[in-house]
Design an enzyme around this catalytic site. Structure first.
Site, PDB file in Angstrom:
ATOM      1  N   GLN A 150     -37.591 -71.949   8.993  1.00 15.38           N
ATOM      2  CA  GLN A 150     -36.857 -72.981   8.259  1.00 15.38           C
ATOM      3  C   GLN A 150     -35.747 -72.423   7.379  1.00 15.38           C
ATOM      4  O   GLN A 150     -34.864 -73.168   6.970  1.00 15.38           O
ATOM      5  CB  GLN A 150     -37.828 -73.794   7.385  1.00 15.38           C
ATOM      6  CG  GLN A 150     -38.729 -74.736   8.155  1.00 15.38           C
ATOM      7  CD  GLN A 150     -37.970 -75.813   8.904  1.00 15.38           C
ATOM      8  OE1 GLN A 150     -36.870 -76.212   8.517  1.00 15.38           O
ATOM      9  NE2 GLN A 150     -38.549 -76.287   9.991  1.00 15.38           N
ATOM     10  N   CYS A 201     -47.017 -80.420  11.517  1.00 17.54           N
ATOM     11  CA  CYS A 201     -47.742 -79.191  11.880  1.00 17.54           C
ATOM     12  C   CYS A 201     -48.280 -78.452  10.655  1.00 17.54           C
ATOM     13  O   CYS A 201     -48.516 -77.244  10.705  1.00 17.54           O
ATOM     14  CB  CYS A 201     -46.867 -78.259  12.720  1.00 17.54           C
ATOM     15  SG  CYS A 201     -46.502 -78.894  14.363  1.00 17.54           S
ATOM     16  N   ASP A 211     -42.237 -65.965   7.610  1.00 18.32           N
ATOM     17  CA  ASP A 211     -41.906 -67.003   8.581  1.00 18.32           C
ATOM     18  C   ASP A 211     -40.601 -67.652   8.118  1.00 18.32           C
ATOM     19  O   ASP A 211     -40.591 -68.463   7.194  1.00 18.32           O
ATOM     20  CB  ASP A 211     -43.029 -68.039   8.657  1.00 18.32           C
ATOM     21  CG  ASP A 211     -42.688 -69.224   9.552  1.00 18.32           C
ATOM     22  OD1 ASP A 211     -41.596 -69.220  10.167  1.00 18.32           O
ATOM     23  OD2 ASP A 211     -43.504 -70.167   9.632  1.00 18.32           O
ATOM     24  N   LYS A 250     -34.016 -74.023  15.938  1.00 21.20           N
ATOM     25  CA  LYS A 250     -33.799 -74.600  14.614  1.00 21.20           C
ATOM     26  C   LYS A 250     -32.475 -74.165  13.999  1.00 21.20           C
ATOM     27  O   LYS A 250     -32.129 -74.601  12.897  1.00 21.20           O
ATOM     28  CB  LYS A 250     -34.956 -74.218  13.681  1.00 21.20           C
ATOM     29  CG  LYS A 250     -36.310 -74.796  14.085  1.00 21.20           C
ATOM     30  CD  LYS A 250     -37.387 -74.428  13.085  1.00 21.20           C
ATOM     31  CE  LYS A 250     -38.767 -74.875  13.534  1.00 21.20           C
ATOM     32  NZ  LYS A 250     -38.915 -76.330  13.581  1.00 21.20           N
ATOM     33  N   HIS A 267     -47.198 -73.581   8.219  1.00 28.76           N
ATOM     34  CA  HIS A 267     -47.107 -74.253   9.512  1.00 28.76           C
ATOM     35  C   HIS A 267     -48.236 -73.728  10.393  1.00 28.76           C
ATOM     36  O   HIS A 267     -48.698 -72.600  10.236  1.00 28.76           O
ATOM     37  CB  HIS A 267     -45.745 -73.923  10.127  1.00 28.76           C
ATOM     38  CG  HIS A 267     -45.385 -74.700  11.336  1.00 28.76           C
ATOM     39  ND1 HIS A 267     -45.911 -74.414  12.585  1.00 28.76           N
ATOM     40  CD2 HIS A 267     -44.525 -75.741  11.524  1.00 28.76           C
ATOM     41  CE1 HIS A 267     -45.394 -75.238  13.480  1.00 28.76           C
ATOM     42  NE2 HIS A 267     -44.550 -76.053  12.860  1.00 28.76           N
TER      43      HIS A 267
END
Length: 402
Positions: free
Chosen positions: A197, A360, A194, A220, A117
């Site tokens: 998600q 993104c 990261d 999220k 991303h």
């Protein structure tokens, strides 16, 4: 149902679902349950005050609630200490905090995956421009999965960090972060994950993963917008230079010097979003009650249902591995000859919310010379009936193309 789980039972907790929309844009942002909304309103109604500054009852209540939220995030990630949890605005800020906090110099290498991303690409590109650091990209396997063999070959003595997405928001592929961390640590290289998600959709255990840093976004995972977390081991955080300094980050100051506060306070400058932090803690509590394993299995079941009905459609191509179990709760696809943005708009006209575009991850799509894709992403409140309605609508667009 999975382990007795039925999404219909919790949909009443989400007032936005009363609008008649089939919401399949959860990889961008999830909806908020009443429990989170009420918890945030509780702050504004009952103790709307500063934390960490004043000594009256309201202020002490804020401190108590923020400490409780920090402990809930700690338990959510299975971190060893609440002091390893830093509150930020989002995963983007968390990653920037690491990028700007590490003592990097010209020639130092940062390793990324090929599907990062922009939040885990642009900060490093800026440092490449400003300091001359070098970005090394691990090419994906042919099926879009991560190549650990390539990672082993690309790590050198100049590598200062491996910064990798856990679940790709492009196609839902889950990267083997535990193995990635093992490979990196064997070479003496720290790891940043990261988890924007993955945190909302599967169990996370930073102790088992072994990573040095992990970033996530509250919006999220049923939490408020403008909230996020940077997890870091105490040793890793101690080596970081704070991104922002000021009120709340020091114990004392003179006209010529200052004494920094301990971790995590030294990283949380200025007045914090107390309502948001408290709401994020409540979101963690909500997710833990349902169970992240239950959520993961429910999403896979919906992905299976959609994939099996769409994979044989002419003119339609699903991005990523053919096996739905490797794509978590995301179905990213294109209909040949149709612009993905237009497909998303056509689905919106049928009250189905998906995302069209490059998500993104411009770097990956630009390399492939693609305009983007249509992305449907599922969550704990989506139903099989909604999945079937989505499939019917997509098939209708395929028939128009044919």
């Amino acid at each position: 149902m999975i382990f007795g789980y039925a999404p219909e039972k919790i949909r009443k907790d989400f007032p936005a679902l009363n609008k008649g929309i089939i919401y399949l844009d959860n990889a961008c942002m999830t909806l908020k349950p009443l429990q989170v909304i009420d918890k945030m309103n509780e702050y504004y109604r009952e103790y709307p005050s500063c934390g960490g500054r004043s000594s009256h009852a309201w202020a002490m209540k804020v401190e108590e609630q923020v400490a409780e939220a920090r402990m809930r995030v700690q338990k959510f990630l299975n971190a060893r200490s609440a002091n390893e949890i830093i509150f930020t605005r989002n995963a983007t800020e968390s990653i920037n905090l690491v990028a700007r906090g590490l003592p990097l110099k010209e020639g130092d290498e940062i390793i990324l995956s090929s599907k990062e991303h922009n939040s885990n690409l642009i900060p490093w590109l800026r440092l490449a421009k400003e300091k001359g650091i070098v970005l090394v990209v691990v090419p994906s396997n042919l099926d879009n999965t991560f190549s650990c063999e390539q990672l082993k070959r690309l790590i050198t003595k100049r590598t200062k960090l491996v910064s990798i997405v856990h679940i790709s928001n492009l196609d839902g592929v889950v990267n083997p972060v535990k193995e990635i961390t093992f490979i990196a640590h064997k070479a003496g290289v720290p790891v940043l994950i990261d988890a924007a998600q993955s945190a909302p959709h599967m169990p996370l255990d930073v102790t088992k993963i072994g990573c040095d840093f992990l970033a996530l976004s509250g919006h999220k995972m049923l939490g408020p917008t403008g909230t996020g977390v940077l997890y870091g081991t105490q040793g890793a955080l101690a080596r970081l230079i704070p991104l922002v300094s000021g009120g709340g980050t020091v114990i004392s100051s003179t006209y010529t010097s200052f004494v920094e506060d301990k971790v995590p306070e030294r990283f949380e400058a200025g007045l914090q979003d107390y309502a948001g932090i408290i709401g994020l803690g409540e979101a963690c509590n909500y997710l833990k009650k349902i169970g992240l394993t239950t959520i993961e299995k429910h999403e896979q079941k919906l992905n299976c249902r959609v994939t099996e009905q769409l994979e044989k459609e002419p003119y339609l191509e699903i991005i990523g591995p053919k096996d739905y179990r490797q794509r978590s709760g995301i179905v990213s696809f294109n209909i040949r000859g149709l612009d993905p943005l237009n497909v998303a708009r056509l689905l919106s006209s049928q009250n189905i919310a998906v995302r069209g575009g490059m998500h993104c991850v411009h770097s990956w799509f630009n390399e492939k010379r693609m305009k983007g894709s249509v992305r449907a992403s599922f969550y704990l409140y989506n139903t099989e009936a909604e999945a079937d309605t989505f499939v019917k609508a997509v098939k209708g667009l395929v028939q128009l193309r044919a």
